[in-house]
Design an enzyme around this catalytic site. Structure first.
Site, short mmCIF file in Angstrom:
data_model
loop_
_atom_site.label_atom_id
_atom_site.label_comp_id
_atom_site.label_asym_id
_atom_site.label_seq_id
_atom_site.Cartn_x
_atom_site.Cartn_y
_atom_site.Cartn_z
N ARG A 105 21.90 53.94 5.34
CA ARG A 105 21.19 52.80 5.65
C ARG A 105 21.72 51.73 4.55
O ARG A 105 22.36 52.00 3.29
CB ARG A 105 19.95 52.88 5.05
CG ARG A 105 19.06 53.54 6.35
CD ARG A 105 19.07 52.57 7.50
NE ARG A 105 17.93 52.89 8.41
CZ ARG A 105 18.47 53.70 9.72
NH1 ARG A 105 19.89 53.65 9.83
NH2 ARG A 105 17.83 53.97 10.52
N HIS A 165 26.87 49.22 12.91
CA HIS A 165 25.85 50.17 12.96
C HIS A 165 25.81 50.83 14.24
O HIS A 165 24.79 51.03 15.04
CB HIS A 165 24.60 49.60 12.79
CG HIS A 165 23.34 50.41 12.58
ND1 HIS A 165 22.14 50.10 11.46
CD2 HIS A 165 22.96 51.76 12.75
CE1 HIS A 165 21.47 50.90 11.57
NE2 HIS A 165 21.95 52.24 12.17
P1 NDP Z 1 17.50 63.99 7.02
O1 NDP Z 1 15.85 63.52 6.70
O2 NDP Z 1 17.32 65.03 7.82
O3 NDP Z 1 17.96 64.19 5.66
C1 NDP Z 1 17.96 63.28 4.50
C2 NDP Z 1 18.90 64.05 3.30
O4 NDP Z 1 18.94 62.93 2.14
C3 NDP Z 1 18.35 65.49 2.93
O5 NDP Z 1 19.41 66.03 2.52
C4 NDP Z 1 17.41 64.49 1.73
O6 NDP Z 1 17.27 65.74 0.60
C5 NDP Z 1 18.56 63.64 1.37
N1 NDP Z 1 17.75 62.90 0.44
C6 NDP Z 1 16.77 61.84 0.49
N2 NDP Z 1 16.45 61.21 -0.42
C7 NDP Z 1 17.09 61.59 -1.41
C8 NDP Z 1 17.28 61.33 -2.90
N3 NDP Z 1 16.29 60.28 -3.27
N4 NDP Z 1 18.07 62.00 -3.66
C9 NDP Z 1 18.73 62.95 -3.05
N5 NDP Z 1 18.84 63.26 -1.83
C10 NDP Z 1 17.92 62.67 -1.00
O7 NDP Z 1 18.25 62.64 7.76
P2 NDP Z 1 19.20 62.71 8.72
O8 NDP Z 1 20.22 63.55 8.35
O9 NDP Z 1 18.81 63.09 10.01
O10 NDP Z 1 19.58 61.26 8.55
C11 NDP Z 1 19.90 60.49 7.57
C12 NDP Z 1 20.00 59.04 7.55
O11 NDP Z 1 20.95 58.65 8.41
C13 NDP Z 1 18.85 58.54 8.20
O12 NDP Z 1 17.61 58.46 7.46
C14 NDP Z 1 19.22 57.14 8.79
O13 NDP Z 1 18.89 56.25 7.82
C15 NDP Z 1 20.75 57.26 8.98
N6 NDP Z 1 21.16 57.09 10.24
C16 NDP Z 1 22.31 56.22 10.44
C17 NDP Z 1 22.68 56.11 11.65
C18 NDP Z 1 23.75 55.12 12.02
O14 NDP Z 1 24.01 55.09 13.44
N7 NDP Z 1 24.33 54.51 11.13
C19 NDP Z 1 22.39 56.90 12.73
C20 NDP Z 1 21.20 57.97 12.47
C21 NDP Z 1 20.64 57.93 11.17
P3 NDP Z 1 16.40 67.14 0.96
O15 NDP Z 1 17.23 68.19 1.79
O16 NDP Z 1 16.35 67.83 -0.37
O17 NDP Z 1 15.24 66.66 1.42
C1 OXD Z 2 18.81 55.72 13.31
C2 OXD Z 2 19.96 54.70 13.41
O1 OXD Z 2 18.35 55.87 12.43
O2 OXD Z 2 20.54 54.54 14.57
O3 OXD Z 2 19.00 56.61 14.33
O4 OXD Z 2 20.16 53.91 12.64
#
Ligand code: NDP
Ligand code: OXD
Length: 319
Positions: A234, A282
């Site tokens: 993000r 994005h």
């Molecule tokens: P998940 O919720 O499965 O994973 C999030 C990961 O981030 C976990 O490993 C979590 O740790 C870690 N995390 C969260 N907060 C912290 C922190 N403060 N410190 C350290 N680690 C942290 O999410 P996804 O993998 O499914 O997606 C990740 C992000 O990708 C989404 O939230 C979205 O913002 C973005 N996204 C972007 C897209 C695009 O097209 N650009 C498309 C889809 C998603 P832990 O494992 O310990 O919980």
């Molecule tokens: C999502 C994105 O969060 O597209 O899926 O950013």
């Protein structure tokens, strides 16, 4: 209004108009109410499910019987940042169609930097045949911040390509063949990382985490002319003014960005013009409409059968 109890509302803020037929096909007997349509009634009482991106704040008032909220995206910051959040379970979108696309984007960006693609692009424009040598993937230490659904898939695929991969997440993970670090080990993780990939959600804890102080901790000796930052999590997690300065003074050797503090990225942002910056709007991983319809339909089926909903959002951690 006499809607079926099992109807689902599609939010207007993510335009699904071209795909409503796919939803209706997959939902069969369930009524699919597309808020884009003029005929949508103001009173949505009786509706138990809604699929939303960043809905009009008044929408929830119109749905007093809402039981489950589905997010169009894998990220849910757009829902949790709103003043009003209904007190119902929130399910985020998780599907191979999205995960695979994200890993394609991440691997592509790592390879573009590894293989100095911008250099060859410039030479091609000049009709210049110049061979340069580049390291192989195994000589590059990639570090992925965020080992959730997307990060886990990305590290595995980067590993298959031969990169020397490590990952960092809030809680420690065990992944075969990949060094993992937890939140308390950020320094050690950055110290070994030459190519940093961000796949973090936007939460109060991750806001502005990718800043100059962090970039300065990356490994400076790299076989590709400086550390590289790649982000598709993000935009709020990055400080663009710092990225620009770090590209100018060489703290960063290159970037790939799919997300931005403000989207769309302003036309006059200096980021557009760096030779060593790859920008995408994005689009790293889109939510495919048919996959989303099947996913939501399946989750509703589970819910109505008394099974647990999957991929529930934890409001406290914000993802
Ligand atoms: P998940 O919720 O499965 O994973 C999030 C990961 O981030 C976990 O490993 C979590 O740790 C870690 N995390 C969260 N907060 C912290 C922190 N403060 N410190 C350290 N680690 C942290 O999410 P996804 O993998 O499914 O997606 C990740 C992000 O990708 C989404 O939230 C979205 O913002 C973005 N996204 C972007 C897209 C695009 O097209 N650009 C498309 C889809 C998603 P832990 O494992 O310990 O919980
Ligand atoms: C999502 C994105 O969060 O597209 O899926 O950013």
């Amino acid at each position: 209004m006499s809607t079926e109890l099992s109807s689902i509302v599609l939010d207007i803020s993510y335009d699904l108009s071209d795909d409503v037929d796919k939803f209706r096909g997959i939902f069969g007997d369930r009524q699919v109410i597309n808020l884009q349509e003029q005929s949508t009634p103001a009173d949505l009482s009786g509706i138990r499910y809604a699929l939303v991106w960043k809905p009009d704040p008044g929408l929830y008032d119109r749905m007093p019987d809402l039981e489950v909220l589905f997010s169009v995206g894998a990220g849910v910051d757009h829902i949790l940042e709103m003043d009003v959040i209904p007190d119902v379970p929130i399910v985020r979108f998780v599907d191979p169609s999205l995960t695979n696309r994200m890993s394609e984007w991440v691997c592509l960006q790592c390879l573009l930097h590894l293989r100095r693609q911008r250099y060859y692009d410039a030479n091609q424009r000049e009709h210049n045949w110049e061979q340069v040598s580049h390291p192989e993937a195994g000589e590059l230490r990639v570090g992925v911040m965020g080992l959730g659904v997307l990060g886990l898939d990305a590290v595995r695929k980067l590993k298959v390509l031969g990169f020397d991969v490590a990952g960092w997440s809030r809680t420690k993970k065990q992944i075969d063949g990949i060094d993992t670090y937890d939140a308390s080990q950020l320094g050690g993780f950055l110290d070994r990382t030459q190519m940093l990939v961000g796949l973090l959600p936007s939460t109060p804890d991750t806001e502005g985490i990718f800043n100059r102080d962090l970039f300065k901790l990356l490994a400076t000796q790299t076989p590709i002319g400086g550390p590289v930052f790649i982000n598709a999590g993000r935009g709020k997690s990055q400080v663009e003014a710092d990225i620009i300065d770090c590209l100018k003074d060489g703290t960063l050797g290159g970037v790939s960005l799919d997300v931005f503090e403000t989207e769309p990225l302003a036309e006059d942002s200096p980021l557009w013009d760096f030779e060593n910056a790859y920008l995408t709007p994005h689009t790293a991983a889109e939510s495919n409409a048919s996959a989303m319809a099947k996913y939501v339909s399946n989750q509703i089926g589970r819910y109505e059968a008394g099974q647990d909903l999957e991929n529930l959002v934890n409001r406290e951690s914000g993802y």
